[in-house]
Each structure stands twice: as structure tokens, then as C-alpha cells.
Write an enzyme that holds these catalytic residues in place. Structure first.
Site, PDB file in Angstrom:
ATOM      1  N   LYS A 172      57.818  61.915 -10.821  1.00 62.75           N
ATOM      2  CA  LYS A 172      56.642  62.809 -10.887  1.00 62.75           C
ATOM      3  C   LYS A 172      55.655  62.343 -11.969  1.00 62.75           C
ATOM      4  O   LYS A 172      54.440  62.347 -11.762  1.00 62.75           O
ATOM      5  CB  LYS A 172      57.122  64.234 -11.176  1.00 62.75           C
ATOM      6  CG  LYS A 172      56.057  65.225 -11.575  1.00 62.75           C
ATOM      7  CD  LYS A 172      55.092  65.533 -10.458  1.00 62.75           C
ATOM      8  CE  LYS A 172      54.009  66.498 -10.940  1.00 62.75           C
ATOM      9  NZ  LYS A 172      52.932  66.624  -9.967  1.00 62.75           N
ATOM     10  N   LYS A 241      49.513  67.420 -20.546  1.00 61.14           N
ATOM     11  CA  LYS A 241      50.970  67.512 -20.760  1.00 61.14           C
ATOM     12  C   LYS A 241      51.697  66.447 -19.936  1.00 61.14           C
ATOM     13  O   LYS A 241      52.558  65.732 -20.452  1.00 61.14           O
ATOM     14  CB  LYS A 241      51.464  68.907 -20.337  1.00 61.14           C
ATOM     15  CG  LYS A 241      52.980  69.051 -20.389  1.00 61.14           C
ATOM     16  CD  LYS A 241      53.500  70.166 -19.506  1.00 61.14           C
ATOM     17  CE  LYS A 241      53.409  69.847 -18.043  1.00 61.14           C
ATOM     18  NZ  LYS A 241      54.077  70.804 -17.152  1.00 61.14           N
TER      19      LYS A 241
END
Ligand code: NAD
Length: 301
Positions: A172, A241
């Protein structure tokens, strides 16, 4: 499948449409979120309300989570009144983006309570979550994968990344770095072309018919930048993030990522200018300021 009890924690931009699809598939669903309004909407679809992660995990065998940050996932999974203190849960499926280190820590800690962790981050945005067209990348023991697959198939295309905890998370992070890099470079190219006199829609038509095509030119720019709505559905804070998690992981592995580092700075500047909650498509506004032009408005496709 309706007899199997499942739980869902975190009903935000991604979690609410995913949980909605599971409720609409007739699954026996218990939900929890700090935001009561989103819980009310799931309850209206037939889900049961719980008052803590532990309470979800005492009513459900398989608990899903879609939460903002690694800290929140650790608290919800392992903290006081967390999933680990539930009496019924056997499997914890984390759909959030938290990075491989958090995935490993959560898996090792939950194992002590005989709970198997599945890290299964998702890609495809809020629209993909609503339509059930997400890409889901799972890592966990294969037998557990086979058990959760029929449920996750309701959410999109599920791809097995391997048995070691954290492989889905690593997949991811690199996927998002590629996608954010495409957004950043496509935004700066769009602004340069507009300053030179090109029509932005013509630019996208050429990119998408040619070798410049990517997920920003095909989707993000036409949907959220040309109409100047800046509402694609992913915040600058969460993008930053993801990039930070990827670069920190790469640094720990001794893998230089100079292109990714530049993208991280562009996102830092976007956050400084527009705030954590600004949609990440605001990146284009930085380049506009520097170039002294604005991309002209075109209608949503
Ligand atoms: P969000 O901030 O919209 O939703 C998070 C939800 O978690 C909120 O409803 C919030 O109230 C809830 N929450 C926070 N702390 C909680 C706690 N302690 N207990 C229970 N609920 C709590 O975030 P999002 O955009 O839905 O993203 C969720 C995850 O999915 C993130 O890890 C993100 O990186 C990832 N993701 C997001 C997108 C996207 O396009 N938005 C795409 C892919 C992956």
C-alpha cells in the site's frame, strides 16, 4: 454468510461506505465510531451499535477497522477497552494505512490473545469504497485469507500479498507513493502548460490518449481540479502520513528514495499553505502561486 457475526470500527470517509456495503450484503454487523452521527446511519441500515472496540469484539468473530493513523489503530486494537479484550473475536482485519511496523506489532500482540491479524489496506478512494471497486491488498496466513475473502469480495478486488504480517502495508505504501508522485508531477506540468497557453482539458485529453496517462490525469485532475472543487476525498494530512511511513520504512531498510522525498516536501508545503484537512488535490494551487497563473475552470466530467 448472514449467520457469521462481523464488526466494523471506524466509519469515516472510507469506513462508512465499506460498512454500508457489508450491511447491504445482509451481513450480521456491529459497529463503533467516536462520531455518533455516522453510527446512526449504519444503525438505520440494520447494524447493531456498540459502545467500545471491546464491545464490538465481544459480539463479532471477525472485526474490521478503518482508522486514521497507526496510533489510533494500536489504541483500538490493543488499548484499554480495545479489540484484544473482546470475548468473541478470532480475526482482526485492519483496512487502514498504518505501515508494516504497526502491522507486525499488532499481529504479534493479538496473537497472545489467540486473535489472528490480517493487514489489508485499500486503494481506490471514497468513490471506490462506495462502488465496491477498491483494490485490497492482504497479508495473513493463507487459511485465514480464504476465510475472510468472501466478505472482502464485497468491497472490491482482493489481492493476496503473502503470509508475513506487513506485506500488504508495504504494498500500500509504495502504491500510494506512485499515485502521489503522479499527482504532484501532473499538477506542475498542468500549470506550466496553462502558463504557456494550453487549454487544461486539451492537455488532459492528450495525456490520457498518450504516454503521460496516470491516475491523476485520468481521474483526480478532471474530477477535482479542473472544476476547482478540490473534493476528491483524501486529505493532505493522510497523504503526508502515507508518504512519511513509506520513506521512514525505506530509510530503515537503507533504500534511498530521492523522488519520494521531493513529493514529501511538496505535500509538506501543501499542508503549510492549506492545512491538514485540505484535499490533496490542492497541490496544484502551490504550483499556480509560484507560476502566477490559475488553471481555468472546466465542468466536472
Ligand atoms: P477519516 O478520518 O475520514 O475516518 C476515520 C474514522 O475513524 C472517523 O469516523 C473517526 O471518527 C474514527 N475514529 C477515530 N478515532 C477513533 C477511535 N479511537 N475509535 C473509533 N473510531 C475512531 O479517514 P479515512 O479517509 O476514512 O481513512 C481511513 C483509513 O483509510 C486511513 O488509514 C487512510 O490512510 C486510509 N485510506 C484512505 C483513503 C481515502 O481516500 N480517504 C483511501 C485509501 C486508504
Amino acid at each position: 454468510m448472514s449467520q457469521l457475526s462481523i464488526g466494523f470500527i471506524g466509519l469515516g470517509t472510507m469506513g462508512e461506505p465499506m460498512a454500508t456495503r457489508l450491511a447491504q450484503a445482509g451481513l450480521n454487523l456491529t459497529v463503533f465510531d467516536l462520531n455518533e452521527a455516522t453510527v446512526d446511519r449504519l444503525v438505520a441500515l440494520g447494524a447493531k451499535r456498540a459502545d467500545s472496540p471491546a464491545s464490538v469484539a465481544s459480539q463479532a468473530e471477525i472485526v474490521f477497522a478503518s482508522l486514521p493513523t497507526p496510533d489510533v489503530v494500536q489504541k483500538v486494537a490493543l488499548g484499554d477497552q480495545g479489540v484484544s479484550s473482546g470475548s468473541k473475536v478470532r480475526i482482526f482485519v485492519d483496512l487502514s494505512t498504518t505501515g508494516p511496523r504497526t502491522a507486525k506489532l499488532v499481529a504479534e500482540s493479538l496473537e497472545k490473545n489467540d486473535i489472528v491479524a490480517v493487514d489489508c489496506p485499500v486503494s481506490g478512494g471514497a468513490a471506490g469504497a462506495a462502488k465496491g471497486t477498491l483494490a485490497l491488498m492482504a497479508s495473513c496466513p493463507k487459511a485465514i485469507y480464504d476465510e475472510v475473502k468472501p466478505i472482502l469480495d464485497n468491497l472490491g478486488k482482493l489481492i493476496f500479498c503473502g503470509e508475513a504480517p506487513g506485506l500488504g502495508q508495504t504494498m500500500k505504501l509504495v502504491n500510494n507513493l506512485v499515485s502521489l508522485t503522479a499527482l504532484a508531477v501532473s499538477s506542475e506540468a498542468l500549470v506550466m502548460g496553462v502558463k504557456a497557453g494550453l487549454d487544461p482539458q486539451i492537455m488532459l485529453d492528450v495525456f490520457n490518449a498518450g504516454s503521460g496517462r496516470n491516475s491523476a490525469t485520468a481521474d483526480k485532475l478532471p474530477r477535482a481540479v479542473l472544476p476547482r472543487t478540490f473534493d476528491f476525498g483524501f486529505t493532505t494530512g493522510l497523504s503526508l502520513k502515507d508518504t512519511r511511513l513509506c520513506l521512514d520504512e525505506a530509510e530503515a531498510m537503507g533504500v534511498p528514495m530521492p523522488v519520494g522525498s521531493a513529493v514529501r516536501q511538496v505535500l509538506n508545503m501543501t499542508r503549510a499553505a492549506y492545512g491538514d484537512n485540505a484535499d490533496f488535490t490542492r497541490i496544484v494551487c502551490l504550483f499556480e502561486q509560484w507560476a502566477g497563473v490559475e488553471v481555468p475552470t472546466r465542468p466536472k466530467p
